[in-house]
Design an enzyme around this catalytic site. Structure first.
Site, mmCIF file in Angstrom:
data_model
loop_
_atom_site.group_PDB
_atom_site.id
_atom_site.type_symbol
_atom_site.label_atom_id
_atom_site.label_comp_id
_atom_site.label_asym_id
_atom_site.label_seq_id
_atom_site.Cartn_x
_atom_site.Cartn_y
_atom_site.Cartn_z
ATOM 1 N N SER A 115 13.059 -8.861 1.302
ATOM 2 C CA SER A 115 13.126 -7.435 1.632
ATOM 3 C C SER A 115 14.527 -6.946 1.963
ATOM 4 O O SER A 115 14.808 -5.766 1.826
ATOM 5 C CB SER A 115 12.205 -7.146 2.804
ATOM 6 O OG SER A 115 12.577 -7.906 3.935
ATOM 7 N N HIS B 114 6.796 -6.788 -0.618
ATOM 8 C CA HIS B 114 7.651 -5.820 -1.325
ATOM 9 C C HIS B 114 7.480 -5.876 -2.842
ATOM 10 O O HIS B 114 8.200 -5.184 -3.563
ATOM 11 C CB HIS B 114 9.122 -6.032 -0.945
ATOM 12 C CG HIS B 114 9.414 -5.598 0.450
ATOM 13 N ND1 HIS B 114 9.834 -4.327 0.769
ATOM 14 C CD2 HIS B 114 9.305 -6.262 1.628
ATOM 15 C CE1 HIS B 114 9.987 -4.228 2.085
ATOM 16 N NE2 HIS B 114 9.676 -5.388 2.628
ATOM 17 N N LYS C 261 3.282 -0.582 2.527
ATOM 18 C CA LYS C 261 4.511 -0.184 1.831
ATOM 19 C C LYS C 261 4.123 0.644 0.599
ATOM 20 O O LYS C 261 3.862 1.824 0.748
ATOM 21 C CB LYS C 261 5.331 -1.429 1.508
ATOM 22 C CG LYS C 261 5.673 -2.210 2.794
ATOM 23 C CD LYS C 261 6.610 -3.348 2.577
ATOM 24 C CE LYS C 261 6.666 -4.299 3.769
ATOM 25 N NZ LYS C 261 7.141 -3.701 5.019
#
Ligand code: PMP
Length: 393
Positions: free
Chosen positions: A182, A210, A241
């Site tokens: 990340s 991610h 996310k």
């Protein structure tokens, strides 16, 4: 503060002196490409809202619909009275999206790592962990009480050397890695890791926080990106996310998920995800199933920003994904960069130790599918102006 608590003040002072104290900004508007902070509209370049779904009307509508039907609170942990039909609906949709046999949804990506690792390995077992793995992987590893062997970042030669060192140890072995790292945006060499795991009899787990909604066909993640299917034993993901909500999950074989439902402590001892979270996540999976437009737009934006920053002379590290760090080095300087950019209308937090190794402070730009080309041009212009004034470029 009493004298026995004096260390708290001392530690706060040390963090401030060393530029490691995080000034937490408060958003006064929904997440989006532009947000309101301290009464001003600023361009948001540091949230994980990859696909712009945090405030998508379809997610909000679904949350309202399910609140009307199911209320808000789950009322219990999953294993007592907290499993509602909507949790099962989300798990089935996620498993289908990921191409996995089954999925277990938990409260966050952080919890997903704490859920997955300790049941798989225990005292006397071995974990091979990338040195730059996320804090929640590290904590999950520590909780398991297995021995942790760190290998050099994304270095399969070093990983093999470590596996060889312990080849005669008869115990369970787990290789664990972030999918997308990340802070740098680089991708784990998963095909090589899987091959080594096969050769040395280790399980493979990837935390694709991610990569979820970013990598692979239509955002199906790193395992799909590399076409590895069942060769990866445990896939961890987050719903906080790209999915735009909150929550985490583990995907894998039916037996693995059944086992984790019985063993994972966040599933046994912490209440289930709330109704609006589950509902909005269901809408997010539906959107991703329907179209890859947002994923494509995200990559287009990431590539455009990277190219523009590079042309201006910034060191943007080694990213292979839309995550784009701007390397600064010194924590105080990175902080100053962030503060000056804020004055210019850009919201981007500096990131320093312990989130990244000491001396490698940076600003990490996080584009989203919701940004326009004009937004990105505005950002590059301001980055250049402030970067030049600070001698960063
Ligand atoms: N794993 C990784 C690799 C992450 O980057 C993060 C988020 N910072 C998490 C897990 C935690 O996810 P969540 O915010 O859903 O708890």
């Amino acid at each position: 503060m009493s004298s026995k608590m004096k260390f708290v003040e001392e530690e706060l002072k040390r963090l401030k002196d060393e530029g490691l104290y995080v000034h937490i900004r408060v958003l006064e508007s929904p997440q989006g490409p532009w947000v309101q902070i301290e009464g001003r509209q600023v361009l948001n370049l540091c949230s994980n809202n990859y696909l712009g779904l945090c405030n998508d009307p379809r997610l909000c509508e679904k949350a309202k619909e399910y609140i009307d039907k199911f209320g808000v609170g789950p009322g219990a942990v999953r294993t007592i009275a907290g499993t509602m039909s909507i949790h099962v609906e989300l798990e089935e949709k996620l498993a289908a999206f990921k191409g996995a046999e089954a999925a277990l949804v938990v409260q966050s990506g952080f919890c997903a790592n704490l859920s997955a690792i300790p049941p798989l390995v225990e005292r006397g077992d071995l974990i091979f962990s990338d040195e730059l793995n996320h804090a929640s992987i590290i904590d999950g590893c520590r909780l398991s009480r297995a021995e942790i062997v760190r290998y050099a970042h994304c270095d399969v030669v070093d990983l093999e050397a470590k596996l060889k060192e312990y080849v005669d140890k008869d115990c369970r072995k787990l290789i664990v890695t972030d999918g997308v790292f990340s802070m740098d945006g680089d991708i784990a060499p998963l095909p090589d890791i899987v091959e080594l795991a096969d050769r040395y009899g280790a399980m493979v787990m990837v935390d694709d926080a991610h990569g979820e909604g970013v990598l692979g066909r239509g955002g199906r993640g790193i395992v799909d990106h590399f076409g590895l299917g069942e060769k990866v034993d445990i896939e961890v993901g987050t719903l906080s996310k790209a999915f735009g909500v909150v929550g985490g999950f583990v995907a894998g074989s039916k037996e693995l998920i059944e086992f984790l439902r019985q063993k994972a402590r966040p599933n046994l001892f912490s209440s289930a995800l709330t109704v609006p979270d589950v509902a909005a996540n269901i809408a997010a999976v539906d959107i991703l199933e329907e179209s890859d437009d947002l994923v494509k737009k995200l990559w287009e934006n990431g590539n455009y920003l990277k190219k523009s920053l590079k042309e201006k002379g910034f060191d943007i590290g080694r990213s292979q994904t839309p995550i784009t760090p701007i390397m600064v080095g010194d924590a105080n300087k990175a902080k100053e960069f962030s503060l000056k950019l804020f004055e210019e209308g850009i919201f981007i937090q500096s990131i320093a130790y312990p989130a990244v190794p000491l001396g490698s402070a940076r600003l990490r730009t996080m584009v989203s599918a919701a940004h326009s080309k004009e937004d990105l041009d505005f950002a590059v212009d301001k980055f250049s102006k402030v970067g030049r004034s600070l001698g960063i470029i």
